[in-house]
Design a protein around this motif. Structure first.
Motif, PDB file in Angstrom:
ATOM      1  N   LEU A  50      59.993  48.984  42.278  1.00 51.26           N
ATOM      2  CA  LEU A  50      61.219  48.413  41.749  1.00 51.26           C
ATOM      3  C   LEU A  50      61.023  46.920  41.559  1.00 51.26           C
ATOM      4  N   PRO A  51      61.754  46.347  40.624  1.00 54.72           N
ATOM      5  CA  PRO A  51      61.610  44.906  40.401  1.00 54.72           C
ATOM      6  C   PRO A  51      62.224  44.119  41.551  1.00 54.72           C
ATOM      7  N   LEU A  52      61.665  42.962  41.804  1.00 54.29           N
ATOM      8  CA  LEU A  52      62.230  42.072  42.807  1.00 54.29           C
ATOM      9  C   LEU A  52      63.599  41.627  42.311  1.00 54.29           C
ATOM     10  N   PRO A  53      64.610  41.606  43.161  1.00 50.10           N
ATOM     11  CA  PRO A  53      65.941  41.184  42.712  1.00 50.10           C
ATOM     12  C   PRO A  53      65.888  39.794  42.089  1.00 50.10           C
ATOM     13  N   LEU A  75      57.472  42.315  41.856  1.00 54.74           N
ATOM     14  CA  LEU A  75      57.420  43.757  42.013  1.00 54.74           C
ATOM     15  C   LEU A  75      57.419  44.157  43.484  1.00 54.74           C
ATOM     16  N   ILE A  76      58.185  45.186  43.800  1.00 56.39           N
ATOM     17  CA  ILE A  76      58.198  45.764  45.143  1.00 56.39           C
ATOM     18  C   ILE A  76      57.580  47.153  45.030  1.00 56.39           C
ATOM     19  N   THR A  77      56.573  47.415  45.853  1.00 57.39           N
ATOM     20  CA  THR A  77      55.953  48.734  45.936  1.00 57.39           C
ATOM     21  C   THR A  77      56.072  49.175  47.382  1.00 57.39           C
ATOM     22  N   PHE A  86      56.566  50.956  54.497  1.00 58.39           N
ATOM     23  CA  PHE A  86      55.474  50.024  54.230  1.00 58.39           C
ATOM     24  C   PHE A  86      55.737  49.446  52.843  1.00 58.39           C
ATOM     25  N   ILE A  87      55.877  48.124  52.754  1.00 64.91           N
ATOM     26  CA  ILE A  87      56.327  47.464  51.533  1.00 64.91           C
ATOM     27  C   ILE A  87      55.351  46.354  51.155  1.00 64.91           C
ATOM     28  N   ILE A  88      55.020  46.288  49.866  1.00 67.38           N
ATOM     29  CA  ILE A  88      54.197  45.193  49.343  1.00 67.38           C
ATOM     30  C   ILE A  88      54.983  44.509  48.242  1.00 67.38           C
ATOM     31  N   ILE A  89      55.065  43.189  48.320  1.00 69.37           N
ATOM     32  CA  ILE A  89      55.681  42.376  47.270  1.00 69.37           C
ATOM     33  C   ILE A  89      54.529  41.724  46.527  1.00 69.37           C
ATOM     34  N   SER A  90      54.504  41.892  45.206  1.00 68.22           N
ATOM     35  CA  SER A  90      53.374  41.384  44.430  1.00 68.22           C
ATOM     36  C   SER A  90      53.839  40.819  43.098  1.00 68.22           C
TER      37      SER A  90
END
Length: 190
Positions: A50-53, A75-77, A86-90
């Protein structure tokens, strides 16, 4: 580029917060809170990206117009295993599918090192958790994704915590649930 790796339990308590980009503490706290809310309220049928707010993305943009915007988090994966997210922000330059694979390798490495990892392992052995992440990501850049190399790298550092011999692993102890063996990882449908 990877900007942050976060691990939350189902109640929203952070179990790992690792930021690779400079953000004010207040922005980090807001990011942690809003990301968990976004991810935890998504239906099981939703995709793992999902897109970062916009509110959060705008707070981390470069301050001068001459700086490139391709390194801005966007981007949030994430993946949900048993009791943990488990979350990665990229940035948008990272492949979301590659990031899902990175999360899978991260979880499998933890599972091998702890022999049926559970949430308590992450709480009481955070050094091992950080060592696994450091084997895989350096400065926001993925440097290793081979499961065997990651596990051996952590073991060679002597960073694997030992459990007491008397400790029973049947049933997960406090009902927190385990991830299962590496080949039997429980994916919560996301």
């Amino acid at each position: 580029m990877i900007n942050a790796v976060l691990v939350f339990n189902n109640s929203g308590q952070p179990r790992l917060t690792k930021f690779y980009s400079q953000l004010d503490t207040s922005v980090q706290q807001r990011l942690i809170s809003e990301i968990f809310t976004l991810v935890s309220h998504r239906p099981d049928s939703a995709c793992n990206f999902l897109p970062l707010p916009p509110l959060l993305a705008s707070s981390s943009k470069p301050t001068t117009p001459s700086e490139p915007h391709n390194d801005t988090p966007s981007l949030i994966t994430y993946r949900h295993y048993a009791t943990l997210y488990f979350i990665i922000i990229s940035t948008s330059t990272e492949s979301p599918l590659a990031l899902l694979d990175l999360i899978q390798v991260f979880v499998e490495a933890l599972d091998r090192l702890f022999e049926n990892v559970c949430e308590l392992d992450l709480i009481f052995n955070f050094e091992t958790l950080h060592a696994v992440l450091a084997e895989m990501i350096v400065g926001g850049v993925v440097v290793e994704t081979a499961l065997d190399k990651v596990v051996e790298g952590v073991k060679s550092q002597g960073r694997v915590a030992k459990r007491p011999v008397n400790e029973s692993r049947s049933g997960g102890g406090l009902g927190l649930g385990s991830f299962g063996r590496a080949g039997d990882l429980v994916w919560a449908g996301r």
